[in-house]
Design a protein around this motif. Structure first.
Motif, PDB file in Angstrom:
ATOM      1  N   ARG A  56     -21.449  46.718  26.703  1.00  0.00           N
ATOM      2  CA  ARG A  56     -22.050  46.411  25.406  1.00  0.00           C
ATOM      3  C   ARG A  56     -22.225  44.905  25.315  1.00  0.00           C
ATOM      4  NH1 ARG A  56     -17.485  46.722  20.618  1.00  0.00           N
ATOM      5  NH2 ARG A  56     -15.948  45.429  21.653  1.00  0.00           N
TER       6      ARG A  56
ATOM      7  N   HIS B 254     -13.392  47.209  25.657  1.00  0.00           N
ATOM      8  CA  HIS B 254     -13.159  47.665  24.284  1.00  0.00           C
ATOM      9  C   HIS B 254     -11.996  48.646  24.261  1.00  0.00           C
ATOM     10  CE1 HIS B 254     -14.941  49.466  20.371  1.00  0.00           C
ATOM     11  NE2 HIS B 254     -14.271  48.364  20.114  1.00  0.00           N
TER      12      HIS B 254
ATOM     13  N   ASP C  45     -15.015  51.667  17.374  1.00  0.00           N
ATOM     14  CA  ASP C  45     -15.532  51.046  16.153  1.00  0.00           C
ATOM     15  C   ASP C  45     -16.136  52.137  15.289  1.00  0.00           C
ATOM     16  OD1 ASP C  45     -14.756  48.631  17.150  1.00  0.00           O
ATOM     17  OD2 ASP C  45     -16.771  47.954  17.689  1.00  0.00           O
TER      18      ASP C  45
ATOM     19  N   HIS D 234     -12.341  48.680  13.445  1.00  0.00           N
ATOM     20  CA  HIS D 234     -11.906  48.855  14.833  1.00  0.00           C
ATOM     21  C   HIS D 234     -10.538  49.526  14.797  1.00  0.00           C
ATOM     22  CE1 HIS D 234     -11.055  47.681  19.076  1.00  0.00           C
ATOM     23  NE2 HIS D 234      -9.823  47.692  18.598  1.00  0.00           N
TER      24      HIS D 234
HETATM   25 ZN    ZN Z   1     -13.889  47.379  18.265  1.00  0.00          ZN
END
Ligand code: ZN
Length: 312
Positions: free
Chosen positions: A139, A208, A212, A289
């Motif tokens: 990303r 990550h 999210d 998050h």
């Molecule tokens: Zn995140």
């Protein structure tokens, strides 16, 4: 650990059967040398099954163990870590959750159950997990440069926060605070999946380690399960952050809040209002998050929801 016990494994009696979509192996080990004991007390036998979305990096695995005798304690060893187990329905049915860390390499790993029967004799069972590799997509994010190349003062703060957070994740509260299933802290859909390689302003950074979830600033955030609040403060990258200790080495980390409505030491029940969605820290816009840590492993919170989904 009883080494005498380990050496007895070659004489172990093995049984295999197929149950609930998983192979289960029961491994019987006598507590003492069979030549040296006159008593014929039967040792506990453990059968185990595991349930998961997939045996891949970033997945939580539910391990259900059935003993032929009541047990005093039980835990599961895998990936060089010790995952606690807890009794259900008396002391013969035990459950544990394993975490396959985000960066575990594909391969065959032993999962070893160890514990003690009520008479003090050791019990163990072993099974192997074949972990399959997973390619996580990248990303690309554009954020304020201070979050990509922090200055000297910021770096000192980041390091102090990293140590504090890692010390929390390395701790294991012996009490099981959570129960039943986990629920997402906000109802919004996933807008950035777990495990993606993160490239900030063209520079690769840590993958990550959470999901999210979509949510406008001010959206109420609810406790995904019962917990004790172990951190509620402003962190450099995560902005306003809450860490919930669910017990037995399981934590939720909720980041980028506009405000938190709990403080360190508070006890929360599932669904309690604990904060509000915001856009603090290293973000491109408001969202929540949510990271889950289990005995230090980084696992997809959605995998935890799924493996516990049908439980009361
Ligand atoms: Zn995140």
């Amino acid at each position: 650990m009883n080494n005498k016990f380990q050496r007895k494994s070659s004489s172990a009696r093995r049984r295999c059967f197929y149950l609930a979509g998983s192979f289960a192996v029961a491994l019987f080990l006598p507590p003492f040398s069979s030549a040296g004991r006159a008593d014929d007390a039967k040792s506990a036998e453990i059968t185990l099954v595991h349930k998961e979305r997939s045996l891949q990096p970033g997945e939580a695995v539910l391990v259900e163990m059935q003993s032929s005798q009541p047990l005093q304690n039980l835990h599961v060893e895998a990936f060089g870590r010790q995952f606690p187990a807890f009794p259900e329905n008396g002391k013969m049915v035990w459950t544990g959750i394993l975490g396959i860390d985000l960066e575990i390499k594909p391969g065959r790993y032993a999962m070893t159950v160890k514990g003690a029967a009520s008479d003090g004799s050791s019990v163990t069972a072993r099974k192997y997990l074949q972990i399959i590799g997973k390619k996580f997509p990248a990303r690309h994010l554009s954020v304020d440069e201070k979050f990509v190349s922090p200055g000297k003062k910021a770096l000192a703060r980041i390091e102090a926060e990293r140590k504090k957070v890692n010390a929390i994740f390395a701790s294991v509260t012996p009490e099981k605070i959570w129960s039943g299933r986990f629920e997402p802290p906000v109802p919004g859909k996933v807008i950035s999946e777990f495990g993606k390689r993160s490239i900030y302003n063209g520079k690769p950074r840590s993958p990550h380690s959470g999901v999210d979830l979509k949510g406008a600033t001010g959206t109420p955030i609810r406790a995904p399960n019962a917990a004790r609040v172990v951190l509620a403060e402003d962190l450099y990258y995560s902005g306003n952050t809450i860490i919930l200790d669910h017990g037995l080495g399981l934590f939720s980390y909720l980041a980028h809040l506009s405000e938190y409505l709990v403080k360190e030491g508070d006890r929360v029940k599932p669904g309690d209002l604990i904060g509000k969605v915001g856009a603090t820290g290293r973000v491109t816009g408001p969202h929540l998050h949510w990271t889950v840590r289990l005995i230090g492993t980084r696992v997809d919170p959605l995998s935890l929801i799924e493996i516990l989904g049908e439980r009361e």
